[in-house]
Scaffold this motif. Structure first.
Motif, PDB file in Angstrom:
ATOM      1  N   ALA A   6      69.122  73.853  23.099  1.00 61.96           N
ATOM      2  CA  ALA A   6      69.853  72.937  22.219  1.00 61.96           C
ATOM      3  C   ALA A   6      69.548  71.488  22.579  1.00 61.96           C
ATOM      4  CB  ALA A   6      71.357  73.203  22.322  1.00 61.96           C
ATOM      5  N   GLN A   7      69.493  71.191  23.874  1.00 58.66           N
ATOM      6  CA  GLN A   7      69.196  69.825  24.317  1.00 58.66           C
ATOM      7  C   GLN A   7      67.785  69.416  23.897  1.00 58.66           C
ATOM      8  OE1 GLN A   7      70.939  67.387  25.698  1.00 58.66           O
ATOM      9  NE2 GLN A   7      69.145  66.064  25.765  1.00 58.66           N
ATOM     10  N   ASN A   8      66.812  70.329  24.039  1.00 61.99           N
ATOM     11  CA  ASN A   8      65.436  70.029  23.637  1.00 61.99           C
ATOM     12  C   ASN A   8      65.359  69.736  22.139  1.00 61.99           C
ATOM     13  OD1 ASN A   8      64.601  70.431  26.243  1.00 61.99           O
ATOM     14  ND2 ASN A   8      63.890  72.524  25.914  1.00 61.99           N
ATOM     15  N   ALA A   9      66.052  70.546  21.344  1.00 63.16           N
ATOM     16  CA  ALA A   9      66.039  70.347  19.892  1.00 63.16           C
ATOM     17  C   ALA A   9      66.682  69.017  19.528  1.00 63.16           C
ATOM     18  CB  ALA A   9      66.759  71.507  19.202  1.00 63.16           C
ATOM     19  N   LYS A  10      67.816  68.712  20.157  1.00 68.44           N
ATOM     20  CA  LYS A  10      68.511  67.450  19.859  1.00 68.44           C
ATOM     21  C   LYS A  10      67.652  66.252  20.222  1.00 68.44           C
ATOM     22  CE  LYS A  10      72.820  64.949  20.861  1.00 68.44           C
ATOM     23  NZ  LYS A  10      72.191  63.708  21.334  1.00 68.44           N
ATOM     24  N   GLN A  11      67.026  66.296  21.384  1.00 67.16           N
ATOM     25  CA  GLN A  11      66.234  65.158  21.843  1.00 67.16           C
ATOM     26  C   GLN A  11      65.016  64.924  20.954  1.00 67.16           C
ATOM     27  OE1 GLN A  11      64.993  65.472  25.926  1.00 67.16           O
ATOM     28  NE2 GLN A  11      63.638  63.696  25.815  1.00 67.16           N
ATOM     29  N   ALA A  12      64.375  66.021  20.524  1.00 62.60           N
ATOM     30  CA  ALA A  12      63.148  65.876  19.744  1.00 62.60           C
ATOM     31  C   ALA A  12      63.406  65.569  18.275  1.00 62.60           C
ATOM     32  CB  ALA A  12      62.311  67.158  19.866  1.00 62.60           C
ATOM     33  N   LEU A  13      64.523  66.050  17.726  1.00 63.05           N
ATOM     34  CA  LEU A  13      64.727  65.978  16.279  1.00 63.05           C
ATOM     35  C   LEU A  13      65.678  64.883  15.828  1.00 63.05           C
ATOM     36  CD1 LEU A  13      65.024  69.820  15.534  1.00 63.05           C
ATOM     37  CD2 LEU A  13      63.030  68.348  15.218  1.00 63.05           C
ATOM     38  N   GLN A  14      66.494  64.344  16.739  1.00 64.39           N
ATOM     39  CA  GLN A  14      67.463  63.320  16.347  1.00 64.39           C
ATOM     40  C   GLN A  14      66.767  62.131  15.688  1.00 64.39           C
ATOM     41  OE1 GLN A  14      70.583  62.806  15.989  1.00 64.39           O
ATOM     42  NE2 GLN A  14      70.554  60.596  15.732  1.00 64.39           N
ATOM     43  N   GLY A  15      67.219  61.806  14.470  1.00 61.50           N
ATOM     44  CA  GLY A  15      66.694  60.653  13.752  1.00 61.50           C
ATOM     45  C   GLY A  15      65.375  60.885  13.056  1.00 61.50           C
ATOM     46  N   GLN A  16      64.828  62.110  13.116  1.00 60.14           N
ATOM     47  CA  GLN A  16      63.539  62.376  12.490  1.00 60.14           C
ATOM     48  C   GLN A  16      63.727  62.718  11.011  1.00 60.14           C
ATOM     49  OE1 GLN A  16      60.938  61.693  13.916  1.00 60.14           O
ATOM     50  NE2 GLN A  16      60.980  62.120  16.091  1.00 60.14           N
ATOM     51  N   ASN A  17      62.697  62.434  10.211  1.00 60.08           N
ATOM     52  CA  ASN A  17      62.706  62.773   8.791  1.00 60.08           C
ATOM     53  C   ASN A  17      62.017  64.117   8.585  1.00 60.08           C
ATOM     54  OD1 ASN A  17      63.923  60.342   8.094  1.00 60.08           O
ATOM     55  ND2 ASN A  17      61.957  59.297   7.914  1.00 60.08           N
ATOM     56  N   ILE A  18      62.665  65.009   7.859  1.00 58.74           N
ATOM     57  CA  ILE A  18      62.032  66.288   7.553  1.00 58.74           C
ATOM     58  C   ILE A  18      60.898  66.082   6.565  1.00 58.74           C
ATOM     59  CG2 ILE A  18      62.414  68.583   6.545  1.00 58.74           C
ATOM     60  CD1 ILE A  18      65.258  68.455   7.589  1.00 58.74           C
ATOM     61  N   TYR A  19      61.123  65.237   5.580  1.00 58.18           N
ATOM     62  CA  TYR A  19      60.085  64.889   4.608  1.00 58.18           C
ATOM     63  C   TYR A  19      59.895  63.377   4.638  1.00 58.18           C
ATOM     64  CZ  TYR A  19      61.269  69.555   3.034  1.00 58.18           C
ATOM     65  OH  TYR A  19      61.522  70.890   3.002  1.00 58.18           O
ATOM     66  N   ASN A  20      58.782  62.941   4.124  1.00 56.10           N
ATOM     67  CA  ASN A  20      58.397  61.534   4.209  1.00 56.10           C
ATOM     68  C   ASN A  20      59.489  60.616   3.662  1.00 56.10           C
ATOM     69  OD1 ASN A  20      56.298  60.230   5.364  1.00 56.10           O
ATOM     70  ND2 ASN A  20      54.842  60.552   3.713  1.00 56.10           N
ATOM     71  N   GLY A  21      60.069  59.814   4.545  1.00 59.81           N
ATOM     72  CA  GLY A  21      60.998  58.787   4.118  1.00 59.81           C
ATOM     73  C   GLY A  21      62.361  59.280   3.691  1.00 59.81           C
ATOM     74  N   CYS A  22      62.686  60.539   3.942  1.00 60.84           N
ATOM     75  CA  CYS A  22      63.995  61.053   3.492  1.00 60.84           C
ATOM     76  C   CYS A  22      64.386  62.256   4.333  1.00 60.84           C
ATOM     77  CB  CYS A  22      63.964  61.411   2.006  1.00 60.84           C
ATOM     78  SG  CYS A  22      62.857  62.774   1.609  1.00 60.84           S
ATOM     79  N   CYS A  23      65.558  62.798   4.032  1.00 66.42           N
ATOM     80  CA  CYS A  23      66.084  63.987   4.711  1.00 66.42           C
ATOM     81  C   CYS A  23      66.079  63.767   6.228  1.00 66.42           C
ATOM     82  CB  CYS A  23      65.291  65.232   4.332  1.00 66.42           C
ATOM     83  SG  CYS A  23      65.286  65.588   2.560  1.00 66.42           S
TER      84      CYS A  23
END
Length: 576
Positions: free
Chosen positions: A235-252
């Motif tokens: 869970a910590q690895n997922a949170k650290q890597a994915l926080q604030g990232q966009n799933i699609y370009n410029g959104c989501c």
């Protein structure tokens, strides 16, 4: 053929069975990896009330013609599809009670499950006799064995692998029930222009560990999900890597935090919730297939299939095949030692997805996007925001342009003439306005907590000639400081909520750390500072509070450090 039982194994093998093509459902390469990989989604397993005439697609097993067996803690499963993994067979049994031992007969597509109690075994037999449970159109037959216990050979390699698989399945089963601190994540999707489904989240988060359960829901007009991982480290690895990232370009944009829950309670397996350790949950009333359907969703995660079997989940509905393919190809990762983002480079857009689809699905996607754009218009409503509770002593159009410009291209700002603690912010489009509202509402600015709401206005008008304004309205249409004018700009992938850490860029080579500290030290206390190791034109500056960082951003963005070199400042998700 190795002997799996110390006695009467020839009698067991001679019993009636249904031959199948292939080598049987896959055995794990090692005991620590038992969960299968699912390459796509779709028809997995169907369950309907018993129909004596519904045997056209399934050969009748010799079980039906054999004499009734006396109750036993050992159950004999036949006609197991080769695509069904060992873990899934074990989870079928664990849905009724604890298992003590197991024997897999791969070449016969059979299995023996030994329960700890007779009552649990009876419940499983009753369930499978009262319903026609099918996997890929095949009925699994469950009957009491003529053995009262499984006395397997401990030196047999197949039995050792089966025992290891059972131990791992039991571990996952208990973990899914008990949970633990910091194993459940809450993910919120901001600026959701394109659909994000449970299956997409499954593909994304399973890159970082085993997913056990997911529940999705809408709250405060935002799509959210609770995701239970196997352990806190995943869970910590997922949170650290994915926080604030966009799933699609410029959104989501993913906004992730730990939930206070220790585990999730999933009642239905459908497109809204899923328990990967209990395949027999109903789909729920009103869901496709009806409440008597067995879940069509199996185990999750691309990294979890050591067997190489083709997925039994099938094809996702409509355009979601493309969404799933996009999620599979995303390069995920955390930040490296210099704070640079190592994943989600550019996200994945629907233009790329269209290349993966047949023409009929491309047409369906285009129709969906047109409808989604209309829905977004209704959802976001207006490109104008109303900001209230501003500090009249410090507020001015340029300051608001700089702060709100972190989340979109601001074209006009108007501080209300008769209410100077309020202002209208006009963005280039409604989606950018929505992103700004989501990130800036209730932040502390100039010692006051501001409020941000959608305005009833669709545009901000410039004052007419001769109308008093006192410089409270300003047009920024042609400003060179817009961050998002360039299509596909990397700035779309670096939108983060206000934080105490600022990301600095466009730093001249001759500017020192001390010089930058002197500049930012005017607006608060600096707790940390470092240049990027691989690119000295960028640095991180950590202030003592989010409010100080916000003030510093407003006053240092576009600060001239040298001829034709102006500082660029934005919020960072990193810490020093």
């Amino acid at each position: 053929m190795a002997s799996g039982l110390k006695r009467n194994i020839q009698e067991i093998y001679a019993a009636g069975h249904m031959p199948m093509n292939g080598s049987g459902y896959g055995m794990p390469h090692n005991g620590s990896q038992i969960m299968p990989m699912k390459q796509d989604l779709g028809e997995y397993m169907h369950q309907t009330p018993m129909d004596p005439n519904a045997n056209q697609d399934v050969k009748k097993s010799r079980l039906d013609t054999q004499p009734k067996q006396d109750p036993s803690r050992v159950l004999h499963l036949r006609n197991i599809p080769q695509q069904l993994s060992e873990s899934e067979v074990l989870f079928l049994g664990l849905a009724f009670g604890m298992l003590k031992n197991v024997l897999f007969l791969r070449s016969k597509n059979q299995a023996f499950l030994e329960f700890e109690t007779l009552n649990d075994a009876q419940q499983m037999v009753t369930h499978f006799n009262q319903t026609t449970s099918t996997f890929n159109g095949k009925k699994i037959f469950v009957q009491f064995s003529n053995h009262q216990e499984l006395n397997t050979d401990p030196n047999n390699s197949n039995n050792l692998a089966a025992k290891s698989a059972l131990n791992e399945a039991l571990n996952l089963w208990h973990t899914a029930k008990q949970g633990g601190k910091n194993t459940v994540l809450r993910a919120t999707i901001l600026n959701m222009i394109y659909p994000v489904t449970l299956d997409v989240l499954n593909q994304i988060f399973s890159k970082f560990g085993q997913l056990l359960k997911i529940i999705t829901f809408n709250k405060n007009d935002k799509f959210q999900a609770l995701i239970q991982m196997k352990d806190s480290q995943s869970a910590q690895n997922a949170k650290q890597a994915l926080q604030g990232q966009n799933i699609y370009n410029g959104c989501c944009t993913l906004q992730i935090e730990f939930s206070k829950l220790l585990s999730l309670e999933v009642r239905f397996n459908n497109d809204k919730s899923r328990d990967f350790t209990n395949l027999l949950l109903p789909t729920g009333e009103g869901m496709q297939g009806g409440p008597n359907d067995v879940s069509q969703y199996g185990m999750n995660g691309n990294q979890m299939n050591p067997y190489g079997n083709q997925s039994i989940i099938g094809a996702p509905p409509n355009f979601m095949q493309a969404v799933q393919a996009a999620a599979n190809q995303m390069p995920f990762g955390a930040q490296n030692s210099s704070g640079q983002n190592m994943g989600f480079q550019g996200g994945f857009n629907f233009g790329q997805m269209n290349n993966m689809m047949p023409q009929s699905q491309q047409n369906q996607m285009n129709q969906y996007q047109q409808g989604q754009q209309m829905q977004n218009q209704g959802q976001y409503g207006t490109p104008v925001l109303l900001v209230s509770n501003l500090n009249e002593e410090f507020v001015n159009p340029d300051a608001l342009f700089t702060l709100f410009g972190v989340y979109g291209d601001v074209v006009r700002v108007k501080i209300l003439f008769n209410k100077k603690d309020s202002a209208l912010i006009n963005f280039a489009n409604a989606q950018q306005a929505s992103t700004a509202q989501a990130n800036l509402d209730r932040i502390k600015l100039w010692s006051k907590q501001i409020r941000v709401f959608p305005s009833k206005h669709l545009t901000v008008q410039m004052p007419k000639d001769g109308q008093p304004d006192a410089g409270l309205t300003k047009d920024f249409t042609n400003s060179p400081l817009h961050r998002f004018k360039k299509p596909g700009s990397k700035n779309f992938n670096n939108i983060f909520p206000p934080s105490a850490t600022l990301h600095l860029s466009n730093i001249p080579q001759n500017v020192t750390e001390q010089q930058l500290k002197e500049i930012f030290g005017r607006y608060g206390t600096i707790k940390g500072f470092k240049f990027f190791q691989k690119d000295r034109k960028m640095a991180l500056c950590q202030m003592s509070s989010i409010e100080e960082a916000t003030h510093a951003l407003i006053l240092t963005h576009n600060y001239q450090l040298a001829d034709n070199m102006h500082l660029r400042v934005t919020f960072s998700k990193a810490t020093i």
